[in-house]
Design an enzyme around this catalytic site. Structure first.
Site, PDB file in Angstrom:
ATOM      1  N   ASP A   1     -14.183   7.002  -1.989  1.00 56.28           N
ATOM      2  CA  ASP A   1     -13.755   6.646  -3.353  1.00 56.28           C
ATOM      3  C   ASP A   1     -14.478   7.459  -4.439  1.00 56.28           C
ATOM      4  OD1 ASP A   1     -11.822   4.782  -2.714  1.00 56.28           O
ATOM      5  OD2 ASP A   1     -13.188   3.070  -2.780  1.00 56.28           O
TER       6      ASP A   1
ATOM      7  N   LYS B   1     -13.341  -4.263   2.764  1.00 60.44           N
ATOM      8  CA  LYS B   1     -14.186  -3.073   2.596  1.00 60.44           C
ATOM      9  C   LYS B   1     -15.670  -3.375   2.820  1.00 60.44           C
ATOM     10  CE  LYS B   1     -11.637  -0.121  -0.633  1.00 60.44           C
ATOM     11  NZ  LYS B   1     -11.742   0.543  -1.951  1.00 60.44           N
TER      12      LYS B   1
ATOM     13  N   SER C   1       0.821  -1.218   0.000  1.00 61.79           N
ATOM     14  CA  SER C   1       0.000   0.000   0.000  1.00 61.79           C
ATOM     15  C   SER C   1       0.856   1.269   0.000  1.00 61.79           C
ATOM     16  CB  SER C   1      -0.918   0.015   1.228  1.00 61.79           C
ATOM     17  OG  SER C   1      -1.589   1.257   1.300  1.00 61.79           O
TER      18      SER C   1
HETATM   19  P1  NDP Z   1     -13.419  -5.834  -8.179  1.00 65.04           P
HETATM   20  O1  NDP Z   1     -12.770  -7.157  -7.947  1.00 65.04           O
HETATM   21  O2  NDP Z   1     -14.565  -5.424  -7.321  1.00 65.04           O
HETATM   22  O3  NDP Z   1     -13.912  -5.757  -9.714  1.00 65.04           O
HETATM   23  C1  NDP Z   1     -13.075  -6.193 -10.744  1.00 65.04           C
HETATM   24  C2  NDP Z   1     -13.666  -5.800 -12.093  1.00 65.04           C
HETATM   25  O4  NDP Z   1     -12.727  -6.184 -13.125  1.00 65.04           O
HETATM   26  C3  NDP Z   1     -14.982  -6.510 -12.411  1.00 65.04           C
HETATM   27  O5  NDP Z   1     -15.784  -5.696 -13.233  1.00 65.04           O
HETATM   28  C4  NDP Z   1     -14.493  -7.745 -13.194  1.00 65.04           C
HETATM   29  O6  NDP Z   1     -15.452  -8.293 -14.051  1.00 65.04           O
HETATM   30  C5  NDP Z   1     -13.388  -7.107 -14.025  1.00 65.04           C
HETATM   31  N1  NDP Z   1     -12.418  -8.107 -14.490  1.00 65.04           N
HETATM   32  C6  NDP Z   1     -11.473  -8.744 -13.768  1.00 65.04           C
HETATM   33  N2  NDP Z   1     -10.770  -9.577 -14.543  1.00 65.04           N
HETATM   34  C7  NDP Z   1     -11.288  -9.451 -15.808  1.00 65.04           C
HETATM   35  C8  NDP Z   1     -10.979 -10.054 -17.052  1.00 65.04           C
HETATM   36  N3  NDP Z   1     -10.017 -10.972 -17.178  1.00 65.04           N
HETATM   37  N4  NDP Z   1     -11.719  -9.691 -18.136  1.00 65.04           N
HETATM   38  C9  NDP Z   1     -12.692  -8.760 -18.020  1.00 65.04           C
HETATM   39  N5  NDP Z   1     -13.029  -8.149 -16.869  1.00 65.04           N
HETATM   40  C10 NDP Z   1     -12.338  -8.494 -15.762  1.00 65.04           C
HETATM   41  O7  NDP Z   1     -12.228  -4.777  -8.098  1.00 65.04           O
HETATM   42  P2  NDP Z   1     -12.332  -3.197  -7.849  1.00 65.04           P
HETATM   43  O8  NDP Z   1     -13.545  -2.694  -8.514  1.00 65.04           O
HETATM   44  O9  NDP Z   1     -12.122  -2.907  -6.429  1.00 65.04           O
HETATM   45  O10 NDP Z   1     -11.020  -2.678  -8.607  1.00 65.04           O
HETATM   46  C11 NDP Z   1     -10.953  -2.659 -10.014  1.00 65.04           C
HETATM   47  C12 NDP Z   1      -9.725  -1.875 -10.465  1.00 65.04           C
HETATM   48  O11 NDP Z   1      -9.809  -0.523 -10.017  1.00 65.04           O
HETATM   49  C13 NDP Z   1      -8.417  -2.430  -9.920  1.00 65.04           C
HETATM   50  O12 NDP Z   1      -7.482  -2.414 -10.954  1.00 65.04           O
HETATM   51  C14 NDP Z   1      -8.002  -1.454  -8.843  1.00 65.04           C
HETATM   52  O13 NDP Z   1      -6.607  -1.339  -8.748  1.00 65.04           O
HETATM   53  C15 NDP Z   1      -8.601  -0.150  -9.360  1.00 65.04           C
HETATM   54  N6  NDP Z   1      -8.953   0.747  -8.265  1.00 65.04           N
HETATM   55  C16 NDP Z   1      -8.364   1.982  -8.250  1.00 65.04           C
HETATM   56  C17 NDP Z   1      -8.658   2.875  -7.246  1.00 65.04           C
HETATM   57  C18 NDP Z   1      -8.007   4.213  -7.249  1.00 65.04           C
HETATM   58  O14 NDP Z   1      -8.045   4.902  -6.228  1.00 65.04           O
HETATM   59  N7  NDP Z   1      -7.395   4.631  -8.351  1.00 65.04           N
HETATM   60  C19 NDP Z   1      -9.602   2.552  -6.173  1.00 65.04           C
HETATM   61  C20 NDP Z   1     -10.158   1.215  -6.288  1.00 65.04           C
HETATM   62  C21 NDP Z   1      -9.829   0.364  -7.298  1.00 65.04           C
HETATM   63  P3  NDP Z   1     -16.408  -9.502 -13.520  1.00 65.04           P
HETATM   64  O15 NDP Z   1     -17.499  -8.856 -12.724  1.00 65.04           O
HETATM   65  O16 NDP Z   1     -16.888 -10.137 -14.769  1.00 65.04           O
HETATM   66  O17 NDP Z   1     -15.532 -10.411 -12.678  1.00 65.04           O
END
Ligand code: NDP
Length: 287
Positions: free
Chosen positions: A112, A76, A25
């Site tokens: 967020d 979370k 982190s």
């Molecule tokens: P979640 O695990 O809640 O969601 C993941 C998302 O990515 C889902 O929509 C999932 O689809 C999709 N996904 C994962 N693998 C694949 C794949 N191989 N092909 C297509 N879709 C895929 O994670 P978060 O929402 O918490 O985080 C998502 C991203 O956002 C991360 O990269 C994280 O680092 C970033 N983030 C950045 C923040 C910031 O402050 N800048 C804050 C929070 C997150 P499905 O539903 O089909 O599994």
């Protein structure tokens, strides 16, 4: 490295980040730099805990009068049931990233969504009445979707790998914002919607490890805003945005501003944004 113990006084407070793992982190560097900048003898420290310890740790925080904590993956959602009060937006999200103390209660909120909006800078005031494309339907997507709805966008398309999850987010948004024009679309069709989008937010984890973007930005109109929530590297999505001359940025701004909002909640002071941004940039450089 400067000595931390030299800064600890009788007035010191400890703020935590709860998660597993948390060693990666960037938040400790960002918040400790901020405390130092505003001359607060506080300490922000990681607590890498197992799932069964979330309840006992919150109880411990209540007992020793802490100002609060951040919560990260994978707690979370789990932390909600251990807090005394949850702000309505965080309850809707089903996710808390910030714990703060109010009198003798520990309260939960999520910074967020507002952090995302603040990261847009002057683009924020241009969102009203626009239509866009949100790729992904996970926790980050829901926070961003709620914030965009709150900011007055006319509507957006939600494209997600799992259609059921995309539809669930769409239903939840329609219920909360009945006037919002939100439509779930299959991820395989996403490119077709690019020309009709004023802004495109990439919120999947695709790109974290260098994977190809889930969308081609070739058809995007000039002036389209393209944001990737990933902050760890320049993703394929961002490379494309640059190539096609779109306004673009990564997720560092959202990370910064969600942290700045947490800082302001805990301390009641204005966050030293530039110091916090520099701490994040340095943290990324030395990975
Ligand atoms: P979640 O695990 O809640 O969601 C993941 C998302 O990515 C889902 O929509 C999932 O689809 C999709 N996904 C994962 N693998 C694949 C794949 N191989 N092909 C297509 N879709 C895929 O994670 P978060 O929402 O918490 O985080 C998502 C991203 O956002 C991360 O990269 C994280 O680092 C970033 N983030 C950045 C923040 C910031 O402050 N800048 C804050 C929070 C997150 P499905 O539903 O089909 O599994």
């Amino acid at each position: 490295m400067k000595s931390i113990s030299a800064k600890i006084t009788g007035a010191s407070q400890v703020v935590f980040i709860l998660g597993h793992p948390v060693s990666h982190s960037l938040s400790p560097a960002m918040h400790n730099a901020a405390f130092e900048k505003v001359n607060l003898p506080w300490l922000y420290t990681p607590l890498d805990i197992f799932s069964r310890e979330v309840g006992p740790v919150v109880k411990m925080m209540r007992a020793f009068n802490t100002r609060g904590a951040n919560v990260t993956v994978p707690y979370k959602e789990k932390v909600l049931s251990h807090l005394d009060w949850i702000e309505p937006e965080a309850r809707w999200l089903g996710s808390v990233n910030t714990i703060y103390r109010k009198d003798d209660q520990l309260c939960g909120t999520s910074t967020d969504g507002e952090g995302f909006l603040r990261s847009l800078g002057s683009w924020r005031s241009r969102l009203n009445g626009t239509k866009g494309l949100l790729i992904g339907a996970g926790g980050a997507a829901k926070a961003v979707a709620g914030a965009l709805a709150h900011a007055g966008v006319k509507g957006f398309y939600v494209a997600n790998r799992s259609g059921a999850k995309g539809a669930k987010l769409m239903k939840s948004l329609r219920k909360k914002y009945p006037r919002l024009d939100v439509q779930a679309i299959p991820l395989r069709d996403v490119d077709r919607f690019v020309p009709y989008s004023n802004w495109i937010v990439q919120s999947t984890s695709l790109g974290l490890k260098g994977e190809a973007s889930p969308v081609s930005l070739k058809g995007a109109r000039k002036g389209t805003l393209a944001v990737d929530l990933i902050y760890h590297r320049e993703t394929d999505f961002l490379k494309q945005a640059k190539h096609f001359g779109l306004v673009h940025w990564g997720g560092l701004g959202m990370l910064l501003h969600q942290g700045a909002l947490s800082f302001e909640i805990w301390t009641g002071r204005k966050a030293p944004i530039e110091v916090m941004r520099q701490a994040l940039v340095n943290g990324l450089k030395f990975r």
